[in-house]
Design an enzyme around this catalytic site. Structure first.
Site, PDB file in Angstrom:
ATOM      1  N   GLY A  49       0.807  -1.207   0.000  1.00 43.03           N
ATOM      2  CA  GLY A  49       0.000   0.000   0.000  1.00 43.03           C
ATOM      3  C   GLY A  49       0.840   1.256   0.000  1.00 43.03           C
ATOM      4  O   GLY A  49       2.055   1.221   0.169  1.00 43.03           O
ATOM      5  N   GLY A  51       0.910   5.312   1.538  1.00 43.34           N
ATOM      6  CA  GLY A  51       0.357   6.247   2.504  1.00 43.34           C
ATOM      7  C   GLY A  51       1.053   7.588   2.429  1.00 43.34           C
ATOM      8  O   GLY A  51       1.895   7.818   1.552  1.00 43.34           O
ATOM      9  N   MET A  53       3.220   8.704   4.338  1.00 39.79           N
ATOM     10  CA  MET A  53       4.626   8.597   4.704  1.00 39.79           C
ATOM     11  C   MET A  53       5.466   7.915   3.622  1.00 39.79           C
ATOM     12  O   MET A  53       6.683   8.024   3.619  1.00 39.79           O
ATOM     13  CB  MET A  53       4.774   7.798   6.010  1.00 39.79           C
ATOM     14  N   GLY A  54       4.827   7.155   2.724  1.00 39.59           N
ATOM     15  CA  GLY A  54       5.576   6.446   1.707  1.00 39.59           C
ATOM     16  C   GLY A  54       4.900   5.138   1.346  1.00 39.59           C
ATOM     17  O   GLY A  54       3.720   4.932   1.632  1.00 39.59           O
ATOM     18  N   VAL A  56       4.610   0.846   1.331  1.00 41.20           N
ATOM     19  CA  VAL A  56       4.841  -0.284   2.239  1.00 41.20           C
ATOM     20  C   VAL A  56       4.900  -1.571   1.416  1.00 41.20           C
ATOM     21  O   VAL A  56       4.056  -1.808   0.541  1.00 41.20           O
ATOM     22  CB  VAL A  56       3.734  -0.388   3.299  1.00 41.20           C
ATOM     23  N   LYS A  71       9.132  -0.123   4.819  1.00 40.80           N
ATOM     24  CA  LYS A  71       8.527   1.153   4.434  1.00 40.80           C
ATOM     25  C   LYS A  71       9.595   1.994   3.765  1.00 40.80           C
ATOM     26  O   LYS A  71      10.630   2.323   4.373  1.00 40.80           O
ATOM     27  CB  LYS A  71       7.965   1.873   5.659  1.00 40.80           C
ATOM     28  N   ASP A 166       0.851  10.455  15.808  1.00 43.79           N
ATOM     29  CA  ASP A 166      -0.166  10.093  14.811  1.00 43.79           C
ATOM     30  C   ASP A 166      -0.962   8.866  15.274  1.00 43.79           C
ATOM     31  O   ASP A 166      -1.207   7.940  14.505  1.00 43.79           O
ATOM     32  CB  ASP A 166       0.501   9.815  13.460  1.00 43.79           C
TER      33      ASP A 166
END
Length: 501
Positions: A49, A51, A53-54, A56, A71, A166
């Site tokens: 996936g 997100g 942040m980057g 995965v 990640k 978060d």
């Protein structure tokens, strides 16, 4: 590309079955990284996936044959040497966390000069967000062990001075009975510090997920661990009710509500799910607009929740006993009754023993008893009858006394009632003086417990009113034998320091 989950080998898209294991192949996703090695050790198997942040990926550690999650974080923030050093320093700190409910960060580094990555354990469970969506809400019985594990994990990070930044249901994974919290400190790895405000930003955005951000996070201020407490409060609120405390049509409106609007009551959101008042108060405190009014850390939030639910369970148990009409005997009382009636013509049995006696045996025992009693003289029968009446009267008196104690529990002494009136009127100094006098008396255990509860609750109430001196005076009077002693002492010392500043 397609992946065999048995042998972890990749195959072209035109194949449906693994030629080695004859199992159906899974789609590995589309990414140029699939099949590549990271650090000559981790072979990327599948894309999981993307997100904020980057990206995965699922990978295989060739040295241990263990599946891992990798990640690949956005690299724009580590383009300069200072940022790279900061990333490596922060990653080292996060990798030091070791807790059964925290996803372990095993490895970290840079691909080339600008692509940061982290390697963590691979989880196969479902997110708390998915569980809430599927069920509508999480029942209190199911939510309590989840809350305990999440708060325990966050408390461990707080002790290491690490802020999550978060926390939300998407970052909590449920694997059977084990709960894992993801992405500790990842936000800090990816967001650079604004030297003027002290906040973390990336491309002009404030770090965090708007639905769970604390008021100070929404304002872009520097954060401490109490920001995590607020996010935990939102998460617990959503888990129990199925809804977050705030909703808006846009991000700015949502952040405005976090900063300015008081949170609704959980009982108001779900009138069909009555929550204990103590639990409601603990969650409401965690959602305070001012961080100084929240619990100091995740451990304190867990203590508040545990205390609230413990009192709720005690009330439920007491109500169940009272409504059943059953008067419990302890072992000593039961033994005394059996010994007193041992030689009488009546046998004491448990209800279950009576139910298990065959009807034929009851008729036979009755006939034998009548035949035997006819052979005895009248004087002997009269003596036994008088003895049985005496024992029956004695047992009846004992039962009546126990019932009266159950139905009419001992009330606090009149002086304690006066103390309560003084507290209600806001005359706390006089109330504390009277409590000091009462404590010098010889109190029964239940009276001492009542006094300690008064002192603790008064201290909490005064602290909420920001009367820190009064709160400290009240909390530090709680006796050592009280269940509140440790927490009252810690809070009392903290409020004393606040009053001196």
């Amino acid at each position: 590309m397609k992946l065999c989950d048995t042998c972890n080998e990749l195959f072209d898209d035109d194949k449906d079955l693994c030629p080695v294991d004859s199992v159906r192949l899974a789609d590995a996703g589309k990414s140029p990284f699939i099949g590549k090695y990271i650090d000559d050790r981790y072979r990327i198997l599948a894309f999981l996936g993307q997100g904020s942040m980057g990206a995965v990926f699922r990978a295989l550690d060739e040295t241990t044959s263990r599946q891992m999650a990798i990640k690949l974080l956005h690299g724009s923030r580590v383009a300069d040497p200072n940022s790279r050093r900061r990333f490596l320093r922060e990653a080292k700190t996060i990798s030091s966390l070791n807790h059964p409910n925290i996803v372990k960060l095993f490895h970290y580094g840079l691909l080339g000069e600008e692509q940061p990555y982290i390697v963590t354990e691979f989880l196969k469970g479902e997110s708390l967000a998915r569980r809430i969506r599927d069920k509508g809400h999480i029942s209190l019985d199911e939510a309590l062990p989840i809350m305990r594990q999440v708060l325990s994990a966050v408390a461990e990070a707080h002790r290491a001075k690490i802020i999550h930044r978060d926390l939300k249901p998407e970052n909590i994974v449920l694997e059977n009975e084990i709960v894992k919290v993801l992405d500790f400190g990842v936000a800090k790895l990816m967001f650079e510090r604004n030297e003027q405000s002290g906040s973390l930003t990336m491309d002009g955005k404030v770090c965090g997920s708007p639905g769970y951000m604390s008021p100070e996070q929404c304002r872009g201020e520097e954060l401490d661990i109490r920001s995590d407490v607020y996010s935990l409060g939102v998460t617990i609120f959503e888990m129990l009710t199925g809804k977050r405390p705030f909703y808006a049509d846009d991000v700015m409106g949502l952040m405005f509500m976090h900063v300015n609007r008081p949170p609704p009551s959980m009982n108001a959101i779900r009138v069909d799910l009555p929550f204990p008042n103590g639990l409601e108060a603990a969650v409401r405190k965690s959602l305070s607009k001012t961080k100084f009014e929240r619990q100091a850390n995740a451990e304190e939030l867990l203590d508040d929740i545990e205390m609230a639910l413990s009192k709720f369970e005690k009330k439920k148990d007491s109500a169940a006993v009272a409504s059943s009409g059953w008067i419990p005997f302890d072992d000593a009382s039961t033994k005394a009754v059996h010994m007193a009636l041992k030689d009488s013509q009546f046998a004491i049995t448990t209800p279950q023993e009576v139910l298990n006696i065959p009807e034929s045996q009851l008729r036979e025992d009755t006939a034998h008893a009548e035949q035997a009693s006819g052979k005895k003289d009248i004087l002997s029968a009269g003596s036994k009858h008088r003895f049985n009446v005496f024992v029956f009267t004695l047992v009846s008196a004992f039962l009546m006394f126990s019932a009266l104690k159950l139905v009419f529990p001992e009330q606090p002494p009149p002086a304690l009632s006066t103390v309560e009136e003084l507290i209600t009127q806001g005359r706390t100094a006089e109330a504390l003086q009277m409590l000091d006098k009462i404590k010098r008396q010889k109190l029964k255990p239940q009276e001492q417990t009542y006094v300690d509860d008064l002192l603790f609750n008064l201290g909490v109430r005064l602290a909420q009113a920001k009367n820190y001196q009064g709160a400290a005076d009240s909390l530090l009077r709680v006796s050592k034998n009280s269940e509140h002693f440790a927490k009252a002492t810690n809070l009392g010392k903290r409020y004393r320091k606040l009053s001196e500043n």
